[in-house]
Scaffold this active site. Sequence first.
Site, mmCIF file in Angstrom:
data_model
loop_
_atom_site.group_PDB
_atom_site.id
_atom_site.type_symbol
_atom_site.label_atom_id
_atom_site.label_comp_id
_atom_site.label_asym_id
_atom_site.label_seq_id
_atom_site.Cartn_x
_atom_site.Cartn_y
_atom_site.Cartn_z
ATOM 1 N N LYS A 53 -2.512 11.720 -49.357
ATOM 2 C CA LYS A 53 -1.230 12.437 -49.280
ATOM 3 C C LYS A 53 -0.793 12.556 -47.828
ATOM 4 O O LYS A 53 0.368 12.343 -47.492
ATOM 5 C CB LYS A 53 -1.365 13.828 -49.915
ATOM 6 C CG LYS A 53 -1.415 13.781 -51.427
ATOM 7 C CD LYS A 53 -1.788 15.116 -52.059
ATOM 8 C CE LYS A 53 -2.015 14.915 -53.553
ATOM 9 N NZ LYS A 53 -2.666 16.050 -54.205
ATOM 10 N N GLN A 97 -4.422 21.910 -53.610
ATOM 11 C CA GLN A 97 -5.151 20.847 -54.302
ATOM 12 C C GLN A 97 -6.090 21.461 -55.343
ATOM 13 O O GLN A 97 -6.836 22.397 -55.060
ATOM 14 C CB GLN A 97 -5.941 20.018 -53.273
ATOM 15 C CG GLN A 97 -6.689 18.842 -53.858
ATOM 16 C CD GLN A 97 -5.764 17.734 -54.372
ATOM 17 O OE1 GLN A 97 -4.632 17.581 -53.918
ATOM 18 N NE2 GLN A 97 -6.241 16.964 -55.328
ATOM 19 N N ASP A 120 4.439 20.439 -56.711
ATOM 20 C CA ASP A 120 3.723 19.948 -57.887
ATOM 21 C C ASP A 120 4.610 20.017 -59.134
ATOM 22 O O ASP A 120 4.309 19.381 -60.143
ATOM 23 C CB ASP A 120 2.485 20.819 -58.158
ATOM 24 C CG ASP A 120 1.206 20.213 -57.603
ATOM 25 O OD1 ASP A 120 1.033 18.995 -57.738
ATOM 26 O OD2 ASP A 120 0.391 20.972 -57.051
#
Length: 282
Positions: A53, A97, A120
């Site tokens: 990422k 995460q 997200d």
Amino acid sequence: MGSIIDGKAISTALYEEMRQEVEQFDKQYGRRPGLTVIIVGEDPASQVYVRNKEINARKVGLVSEVIRMPEETTQDELLEVIARLNADTAVDGILVQLPVPRHIDKDTVIAAVAPDKDVDGFFGMKSGFTMKQGYVAPCTPRACIHLIKTTGEAIEGKHALVVGRGELVGKPVATLLLNENATVTIAHSRTRNLGEIARTADIIIAAVGRPNIITGDMVKPGAILIDVGINRGVDGKLCGDIDFASAAEKAGWITPVPGGVGPMTIAMLIRNTLDCYLGHVS
Ligand code: GUN
């Protein structure tokens, strides 16, 4: 033989487009979009994801930060960091995460992220608002829709079958397809006549995590097949939920595994960050 939808090439093109967009944003609004990823603990798979990422965020010119916190971090300490990022106007997207260590309640943490920074796309789904303006859609479902659109075929009016009813992919992608005016069927592990239903589908999105659950005999000629599964086959190789060899014979379009949906998900995370940024600057 159907055409391959090349997720790697499509994501490469997207990264370049977004890099140019970010340059433009910087000129126009005087700052670049900011993405902060928080990782708690040492889970090795998470370390790899987070590194990827970061590399891709940097590649498009985002202000990218990774906050690494030790395994023994308390929930309150994590919530404090999230509260600080929520208030930081240089941060447009926040991603915690997963998984987080067991002593931390995942749902409490996810709910603490400001909805307008939730890259997200968890917030929108949880509240049933996926489609409301201001909240982005989750990355993998968004990747599926993008890949279908690259074929140039219409989604509107088509019969789309989603195989899998998970919270992360199945349910949200069904909602996104509905928004595109598809007629949507959701099949799952208790569905009796999967083959019969699949043969009437113009689009199939397979997201159950069972190798080869969709085979060529279940595919309508010319259908668009999107494979979200990442499984380890009996031969030890990566495979999807769709039996590629037999399904590709019948399909109009098909995504490979690897190289289909996978490379697109981080590209969509960055797209979500850009979209959150646009919500903040405008
Ligand atoms: N861990 C594995 N996949 C994901 C994801 O899509 N989002 C977050 N936050 N954590 C993950």
